[in-house]
Design a protein around this motif. Structure first.
Motif, PDB file in Angstrom:
ATOM      1  N   THR A 199       0.861  -1.171   0.000  1.00  0.00           N
ATOM      2  CA  THR A 199       0.000   0.000   0.000  1.00  0.00           C
ATOM      3  C   THR A 199       0.908   1.234   0.000  1.00  0.00           C
ATOM      4  OG1 THR A 199      -0.060   0.118   2.411  1.00  0.00           O
ATOM      5  CG2 THR A 199      -1.740  -1.267   1.323  1.00  0.00           C
ATOM      6  N   MET A 200       0.329   2.403   0.146  1.00  0.00           N
ATOM      7  CA  MET A 200       1.131   3.615   0.216  1.00  0.00           C
ATOM      8  C   MET A 200       1.924   3.697   1.522  1.00  0.00           C
ATOM      9  SD  MET A 200       2.104   6.477  -1.159  1.00  0.00           S
ATOM     10  CE  MET A 200       0.995   6.756  -2.539  1.00  0.00           C
ATOM     11  N   MET A 201       1.429   3.055   2.593  1.00  0.00           N
ATOM     12  CA  MET A 201       2.018   3.235   3.917  1.00  0.00           C
ATOM     13  C   MET A 201       3.494   2.825   4.017  1.00  0.00           C
ATOM     14  SD  MET A 201      -0.270   4.714   5.693  1.00  0.00           S
ATOM     15  CE  MET A 201       0.023   4.441   7.427  1.00  0.00           C
ATOM     16  N   PRO A 202       3.921   1.645   3.513  1.00  0.00           N
ATOM     17  CA  PRO A 202       5.344   1.310   3.614  1.00  0.00           C
ATOM     18  C   PRO A 202       6.244   2.324   2.909  1.00  0.00           C
ATOM     19  CG  PRO A 202       4.057  -0.639   3.064  1.00  0.00           C
ATOM     20  CD  PRO A 202       3.136   0.531   2.937  1.00  0.00           C
ATOM     21  N   LEU A 203       5.771   2.896   1.820  1.00  0.00           N
ATOM     22  CA  LEU A 203       6.561   3.890   1.099  1.00  0.00           C
ATOM     23  C   LEU A 203       6.687   5.171   1.919  1.00  0.00           C
ATOM     24  CD1 LEU A 203       4.846   3.210  -2.311  1.00  0.00           C
ATOM     25  CD2 LEU A 203       7.230   2.693  -1.793  1.00  0.00           C
ATOM     26  N   VAL A 204       5.587   5.583   2.523  1.00  0.00           N
ATOM     27  CA  VAL A 204       5.614   6.781   3.366  1.00  0.00           C
ATOM     28  C   VAL A 204       6.531   6.557   4.573  1.00  0.00           C
ATOM     29  CG1 VAL A 204       4.219   8.232   4.900  1.00  0.00           C
ATOM     30  CG2 VAL A 204       3.343   7.597   2.641  1.00  0.00           C
ATOM     31  N   ILE A 205       6.435   5.382   5.197  1.00  0.00           N
ATOM     32  CA  ILE A 205       7.273   5.079   6.363  1.00  0.00           C
ATOM     33  C   ILE A 205       8.748   5.069   5.986  1.00  0.00           C
ATOM     34  CG2 ILE A 205       7.861   3.282   8.043  1.00  0.00           C
ATOM     35  CD1 ILE A 205       4.887   2.486   7.992  1.00  0.00           C
ATOM     36  N   THR A 206       9.064   4.502   4.824  1.00  0.00           N
ATOM     37  CA  THR A 206      10.458   4.476   4.372  1.00  0.00           C
ATOM     38  C   THR A 206      10.993   5.889   4.183  1.00  0.00           C
ATOM     39  OG1 THR A 206      10.162   2.331   3.287  1.00  0.00           O
ATOM     40  CG2 THR A 206      11.994   3.696   2.531  1.00  0.00           C
ATOM     41  N   ALA A 207      10.181   6.758   3.605  1.00  0.00           N
ATOM     42  CA  ALA A 207      10.602   8.156   3.416  1.00  0.00           C
ATOM     43  C   ALA A 207      10.838   8.830   4.767  1.00  0.00           C
ATOM     44  CB  ALA A 207       9.546   8.913   2.616  1.00  0.00           C
ATOM     45  N   ILE A 208       9.945   8.620   5.713  1.00  0.00           N
ATOM     46  CA  ILE A 208      10.090   9.223   7.042  1.00  0.00           C
ATOM     47  C   ILE A 208      11.381   8.752   7.708  1.00  0.00           C
ATOM     48  CG2 ILE A 208       9.119   9.219   9.380  1.00  0.00           C
ATOM     49  CD1 ILE A 208       6.333   9.130   8.054  1.00  0.00           C
ATOM     50  N   CYS A 209      11.619   7.433   7.673  1.00  0.00           N
ATOM     51  CA  CYS A 209      12.807   6.880   8.336  1.00  0.00           C
ATOM     52  C   CYS A 209      14.097   7.383   7.709  1.00  0.00           C
ATOM     53  CB  CYS A 209      12.747   5.356   8.305  1.00  0.00           C
ATOM     54  SG  CYS A 209      11.457   4.649   9.354  1.00  0.00           S
ATOM     55  N   LYS A 210      14.102   7.600   6.392  1.00  0.00           N
ATOM     56  CA  LYS A 210      15.303   8.126   5.741  1.00  0.00           C
ATOM     57  C   LYS A 210      15.619   9.549   6.192  1.00  0.00           C
ATOM     58  CE  LYS A 210      15.853   5.520   1.451  1.00  0.00           C
ATOM     59  NZ  LYS A 210      17.310   5.394   1.597  1.00  0.00           N
ATOM     60  N   LEU A 211      14.579  10.298   6.593  1.00  0.00           N
ATOM     61  CA  LEU A 211      14.773  11.705   6.941  1.00  0.00           C
ATOM     62  C   LEU A 211      15.044  11.935   8.427  1.00  0.00           C
ATOM     63  CD1 LEU A 211      11.968  13.305   4.752  1.00  0.00           C
ATOM     64  CD2 LEU A 211      14.432  13.384   4.353  1.00  0.00           C
ATOM     65  N   ILE A 212      14.710  10.971   9.278  1.00  0.00           N
ATOM     66  CA  ILE A 212      14.851  11.182  10.721  1.00  0.00           C
ATOM     67  C   ILE A 212      16.273  11.548  11.153  1.00  0.00           C
ATOM     68  CG2 ILE A 212      14.797   9.957  12.944  1.00  0.00           C
ATOM     69  CD1 ILE A 212      12.100  11.089  11.969  1.00  0.00           C
ATOM     70  N   PRO A 213      17.338  10.941  10.583  1.00  0.00           N
ATOM     71  CA  PRO A 213      18.690  11.366  10.998  1.00  0.00           C
ATOM     72  C   PRO A 213      18.943  12.853  10.783  1.00  0.00           C
ATOM     73  CG  PRO A 213      18.803   9.264   9.858  1.00  0.00           C
ATOM     74  CD  PRO A 213      17.407   9.755   9.690  1.00  0.00           C
ATOM     75  N   GLN A 214      18.298  13.455   9.761  1.00  0.00           N
ATOM     76  CA  GLN A 214      18.456  14.891   9.532  1.00  0.00           C
ATOM     77  C   GLN A 214      17.573  15.725  10.459  1.00  0.00           C
ATOM     78  OE1 GLN A 214      18.157  16.027   5.285  1.00  0.00           O
ATOM     79  NE2 GLN A 214      18.117  13.829   4.841  1.00  0.00           N
ATOM     80  N   PHE A 215      16.477  15.126  10.927  1.00  0.00           N
ATOM     81  CA  PHE A 215      15.505  15.856  11.747  1.00  0.00           C
ATOM     82  C   PHE A 215      15.188  15.052  13.019  1.00  0.00           C
ATOM     83  CE2 PHE A 215      14.865  17.018   7.327  1.00  0.00           C
ATOM     84  CZ  PHE A 215      14.830  18.413   7.368  1.00  0.00           C
ATOM     85  N   PRO A 216      16.174  14.882  13.890  1.00  0.00           N
ATOM     86  CA  PRO A 216      15.972  14.034  15.075  1.00  0.00           C
ATOM     87  C   PRO A 216      14.927  14.583  16.040  1.00  0.00           C
ATOM     88  CG  PRO A 216      18.039  15.249  15.240  1.00  0.00           C
ATOM     89  CD  PRO A 216      17.535  15.458  13.850  1.00  0.00           C
ATOM     90  N   MET A 217      14.637  15.897  15.959  1.00  0.00           N
ATOM     91  CA  MET A 217      13.644  16.472  16.879  1.00  0.00           C
ATOM     92  C   MET A 217      12.232  15.977  16.585  1.00  0.00           C
ATOM     93  SD  MET A 217      14.038  18.320  14.025  1.00  0.00           S
ATOM     94  CE  MET A 217      15.518  19.269  14.382  1.00  0.00           C
ATOM     95  N   ILE A 218      12.014  15.390  15.393  1.00  0.00           N
ATOM     96  CA  ILE A 218      10.687  14.873  15.040  1.00  0.00           C
ATOM     97  C   ILE A 218      10.430  13.532  15.740  1.00  0.00           C
ATOM     98  CG2 ILE A 218       9.232  14.072  13.132  1.00  0.00           C
ATOM     99  CD1 ILE A 218       9.693  17.052  13.073  1.00  0.00           C
ATOM    100  N   ASN A 219      11.475  12.727  15.879  1.00  0.00           N
ATOM    101  CA  ASN A 219      11.365  11.385  16.470  1.00  0.00           C
ATOM    102  C   ASN A 219      11.783  11.450  17.933  1.00  0.00           C
ATOM    103  OD1 ASN A 219      10.940   8.484  16.255  1.00  0.00           O
ATOM    104  ND2 ASN A 219      13.167   8.282  16.383  1.00  0.00           N
TER     105      ASN A 219
END
Length: 425
Positions: A247-267
């Motif tokens: 579904t769309m969800m695994p793709l969205v989750i993958t995008a989020i996880c790739k960005l977390i190292p740049q934006f640690p305040m989100i996680n």
């Protein structure tokens, strides 16, 4: 005959009390050893309680929605003969453990655990619905009067066809005459239905109220072109073999996880009592899931370490476990960031409520097709049908600045609009 008191055992998790959500027995019922008698809900999960003895239920702690302290009376069972020593020893051990648990809880909270609720009172009769007053001077049969009341018609406004008595045909004529005026009611009258807020619905209400009361929310919404992403998803599904459908969800989750190292305040999670923000290295992604009982949030552990297919499989497993009630306590807690989606019901934009103590929640919305201006490759533009989706994020403004949230979503937009980047390191 001997009366055995079964006290609420210590079920762990550091709790001092639990809520009665569903009785499986009532006063006078005969029970057998190990038979489920009641479901108790803690802050994390629903736990079934089983009778330790055979006998007859002669007293219960309260009604659904009441709280029972650890160590307090849950049920009293009348048994034949003497209660076995091992049952008494286990009960005494449970009480001792419960007293220790309550003592520990009292070191954290200022008030002692509440006393056990009183026995279930006799049910209060449902209130009699109040009917519309009808002019008694108007001549009409009881059946005609009831029909007029149900439809909200004042009989004084209805003109009878003959002998001054209003009949059903006169009501039909009145409705027909007023059909174009918006008078015709949408449906028959229904009685009010009081529903007690207990169990999961009560927990949801408490958590949402605490989140809005304690967290200064702000939301940011951006439009994303997912045309290429949807094409890539279709290609992957067409060649998936025995793998689960994406579904769309695994793709969205993958995008989020790739960005977390740049934006640690989100996680992150904010302990506002200790005034500590913990930025988590692993992404334990909460997945808001609608169930028959209400909203639950099972957690995908270490989402950053899973590929698309593993995410798809875990999403399906956790969603099913939440809906059928088999999700374990540790699968419903410990999230560091939550994703919420209503799928095709997602609407144009959402402003989701943060899953406290997290500091952000992300919500992809419904995909729609719209004409857009796109480059034609010759320095100009052409109109083309594209698939568009809004992505929403709500953040705790004490921890996440507006600039950080906007920057995160803009980077998310770049990834999603160039989906090949999702599959590269």
């Amino acid at each position: 005959m001997t009366k055995f008191t079964f006290n609420m055992p210590d079920i762990g998790e550091g709790i001092a009390e639990a809520e009665i959500v569903s009785w499986h027995v009532k006063l006078g019922d005969t029970v057998e050893e190990d038979q489920e008698i009641v479901d108790m809900m803690t802050d994390k999960a629903t736990v079934p309680m089983e009778s330790p003895v055979n006998g007859t239920i002669v007293e219960i702690a309260g009604e659904e929605g009441d709280m029972v302290s650890i160590g307090a009376m849950l049920v009293v069972v009348e048994v034949e003969g003497e209660v076995p020593d091992d049952v008494i020893e286990n009960a005494e051990s449970a009480i001792h453990e419960a007293e220790e648990a309550i003592a520990e809880a009292q070191e954290i909270i200022s008030e002692p655990a509440p006393p056990p609720p009183a026995p279930v009172p006799a049910p209060t009769p449902a209130p009699t619905p109040v009917e519309m007053k009808v002019d008694t001077k108007v001549l009409a049969s009881p059946a005609v009067r009831k029909r007029a009341t149900d439809m909200g018609i004042d009989l004084a406004e209805v003109k009878p066809a003959e002998d001054g008595r209003i009949r059903h045909a006169d009501l039909d004529a009145f409705l027909s005459y007023n059909a174009g005026s918006g008078f015709t009611p949408a449906g028959g009258k229904r009685d009010d239905e009081p529903i007690k807020v207990i169990g999961l619905r009560k927990r949801i209400a408490q958590n949402m109220a605490a989140s809005k009361r304690n967290i200064p929310h702000f939301s940011y919404v951006e439009e994303v072109d997912v045309t290429e992403l949807e094409e890539m998803r279709a290609d992957l599904n067409a060649n998936r073999g025995a793998k689960p459908k994406l579904t769309m969800m695994p793709l969205v989750i993958t995008a989020i996880c790739k960005l977390i190292p740049q934006f640690p305040m989100i996680n992150a999670r904010y302990d506002d009592e200790a005034n500590i923000v913990t930025r988590h290295g692993a992404v334990h992604l909460g997945m808001a899931t609608q169930t028959d009982g209400g909203l639950m949030v099972p957690v995908i552990r270490d989402a950053q370490s899973k590929n698309l297919w593993q995410l798809a499989r875990e999403i399906g497993r956790l969603a099913n476990a939440a809906r059928d009630g088999s999700a374990k306590s540790d699968e419903l807690s410990g999230s560091t960031l939550t994703l919420t989606s209503l799928g095709p019901l997602g609407g144009v934009a959402t402003t989701p409520v943060i899953n406290r103590p997290e500091v952000a929640i992300i919500g992809p919305n419904r995909i729609i097709e719209r004409p857009m201006f796109v480059p034609d490759g010759k320095g100009g533009e052409r109109i083309e049908k594209r698939k568009l989706m809004n992505i929403s994020i709500s953040c705790d403004h004490r921890v996440v600045d507006g600039y950080d949230a906007a920057s995160f979503i803009q980077e998310f937009k770049k990834l999603v609009e160039t989906p090949v980047l999702l599959l590269t390191d």
